[in-house]
Design an enzyme around this catalytic site. Structure first.
Site, mmCIF file in Angstrom:
data_model
loop_
_atom_site.group_PDB
_atom_site.id
_atom_site.type_symbol
_atom_site.label_atom_id
_atom_site.label_comp_id
_atom_site.label_asym_id
_atom_site.label_seq_id
_atom_site.Cartn_x
_atom_site.Cartn_y
_atom_site.Cartn_z
ATOM 1 N N SER A 197 -10.340 0.090 6.754
ATOM 2 C CA SER A 197 -9.860 0.236 5.476
ATOM 3 C C SER A 197 -9.186 -0.870 4.869
ATOM 4 O O SER A 197 -9.086 -1.035 3.654
ATOM 5 C CB SER A 197 -8.374 1.235 5.988
ATOM 6 N N SER B 285 -9.319 2.365 2.800
ATOM 7 C CA SER B 285 -8.316 2.847 1.928
ATOM 8 C C SER B 285 -7.384 2.195 1.423
ATOM 9 O O SER B 285 -6.560 2.411 0.524
ATOM 10 C CB SER B 285 -7.370 4.068 3.060
ATOM 11 N N LYS C 227 0.670 -1.286 -0.083
ATOM 12 C CA LYS C 227 0.055 -0.085 0.231
ATOM 13 C C LYS C 227 0.855 1.189 0.088
ATOM 14 O O LYS C 227 2.014 1.299 0.530
ATOM 15 C CB LYS C 227 -0.938 -0.069 1.079
#
Length: 473
Positions: free
Chosen positions: A178, A154, A79
């Site tokens: 997330s 996210s 990420k």
């Protein structure tokens, strides 16, 4: 061979590496070919690092097979909130648009020590704020089940990469859902581990138990494999837990059934839920009864979760980002500005009340898990929404006050400090995936993964196979 490899599970990929059926370089070639074809339609992998990856793969190949770690050369996507040495890491922010770290995050170093080959960074919203993956650096990430819809966030880029076969394993992070939200929206599995299970750079809040790093993949066993490689303590992370000899992959393979589980569509009315989503999740949860598991409608008392989480989250934003507000306010999106200012406006009394409420939530959750092995709820309260909407503003006739209120069903579980995952459990009438949140007592990952794997097998949705992006309107 590319198509054949892309359709395999991560466990098959790692087992094949150990049997020398294919090499890390062949896997990287297959991924690069798939990314060229697929990513322009979804924008999930904004930064690629194949030159670095191939160099690391070659170095790994020079080691004896027994010394190549738990992942043995498996490619892994990281990420864009997580620092990788020598690889552009923007945090989804124009402030860090050209940032190239000189050191990797603890978690990345740990994974590479276990034979992970990092080849890409996955898209995230600015500083992970907001459960819709878009930012001013790279634009929006699109849901492959319908490219007019949100991928959630996210960890949206990670979920999309997995769903489309551009990754076998992808790392995510989770504070208020997330990992779980994008897993639900994209039909893959995302696990939020217990705090401390995965060591990572602690940031400004060195004892933070809200935000965790975790594994994402297309199946429960793949997630368990990845968790095995991620676990372990590090002295720089004071809450990190040592490995205790548990094999999470073996736990998932066991498919050991829980005796009694609880289902709640709305955790006692603390959040609205779209009726179709609630019905799909209820039907999936009660499939456990076909396996001889007792299912009851029940939930712990999480009635003060919203106020508690809002305060504690604001503290984390103020602690981590207040300096950016002073120097780069014009580069921050309004939701981040609001969260930082909310944190700065809190009093010591506000924080003390939130901490006391959190202690109560943890105590009540522990008592609940004395009666039930697992708690099942919807992972998200809606199905994937139009990507141009920054966030969900209302559900089932209820309007939300803030941009994170629609995430209550996920962040309420965050506050219990137990692990939770999102498991694909069905599809809406539009053909969009829905995730079932399955949660367990703190440090109960093995029980959680075993139960989730058993239900996954029984539901038999076939989500190990990646999809091609599907245009929508």
């Amino acid at each position: 061979m590319t198509s054949e490899l892309i359709r395999k599970s991560a466990c098959e990929i790692v087992d094949g590496l150990r049997a020398e059926k294919w090499s890390p370089r062949q896997l990287l070639d297959a991924l690069e070919e798939r990314i060229v074809v697929v990513d322009p339609a979804v924008n999930a992998l904004p930064t690629l690092a194949f030159e670095r990856a191939r160099a690391n793969a070659d170095a790994l190949a020079r080691r004896p097979l027994a010394e190549r770690g738990l992942l043995a050369g498996a490619p892994v996507a990281i990420k864009d909130l997580t620092e990788v040495e020598g690889v552009r890491t923007t945090h989804g922010s124009r402030i860090f648009e050209n940032h190239v770290p000189t050191r990797s995050d603890i978690m990345v170093t740990h994974l590479e020590d276990e034979g992970a080959i990092v080849y890409a960074k996955t898209a995230t919203p600015e500083f992970g704020a907001g459960a819709n993956t878009f930012n001013d650096v790279f634009g929006a990430t699109l849901n492959p089940w319908n490219t007019s819809r949100s991928a959630a966030g996210s960890s949206g880029g990670s979920a999309v990469a997995l769903a489309t076969g551009m990754a076998w394993l992808a790392q995510g992070s989770d504070l208020g859902g997330s990992l779980r939200n994008p897993a639900s929206f994209n039909g893959i599995v995302g696990l939020r581990p217990s705090p401390g299970r995965v060591a990572a750079n602690p940031g400004m809040l060195v004892d933070d138990i809200l935000s965790v790093e975790g594994p994402m993949a297309r199946t429960v066993e793949d997630v368990a494999l990845f968790l095995d490689a991620m676990t372990g303590e590090h002295p720089a992370n004071p809450i990190s837990l040592p490995r205790d000899g548990t094999s999470y992959r073996k736990a998932a393979q066991s498919r050991a059934l829980p005796k009694r589980v609880a289902f709640s569509a709305d955790l006692g009315g603390i959040t609205p839920v779209d009726p179709e989503v609630a019905d799909i999740c209820r039907a999936a949860a009660y499939r456990f009864t076909e396996l001889g598991v007792e299912v009851a409608d029940a939930h712990p008392d999480l009635s003060d979760a919203r106020e508690t989480f809002q305060t504690l989250r604001a503290v984390s934003f103020a602690t981590g980002h207040a300096a950016k507000l002073e120097t780069h306010r014009d580069l921050l999106k309004p939701e981040v500005v609001w969260n930082i200012e909310k944190g700065l406006a809190l009093t010591v009394g506000d924080v003390a009340k939130a901490e006391a409420r959190r202690a109560g939530i943890i105590a009540r959750a522990l008592a609940f898990y004395e009666e039930y092995d697992l708690l099942l709820t919807p992972a998200t309260i809606v199905s994937p929404f139009p990507v141009e909407n920054r966030y969900v503003t209302e559900c089932a006739g209820v309007r939300f006050e803030t941009y994170i209120d629609w995430l209550t069903i996920a962040f309420a579980v965050t506050l219990t400090t137990g692990p939770a995952l999102s498991l694909p459990c069905g599809f809406t009438r539009e053909g969009l995936p829905v995730g079932l949140q399955i949660a367990a007592r703190p440090r109960g990952e093995a029980r959680l993964l075993a139960g989730a794997a058993a239900l996954e097998r029984h539901l038999d949705l076939g989500t190990v196979a990646p999809i091609d992006p599907r245009p929508g309107s």
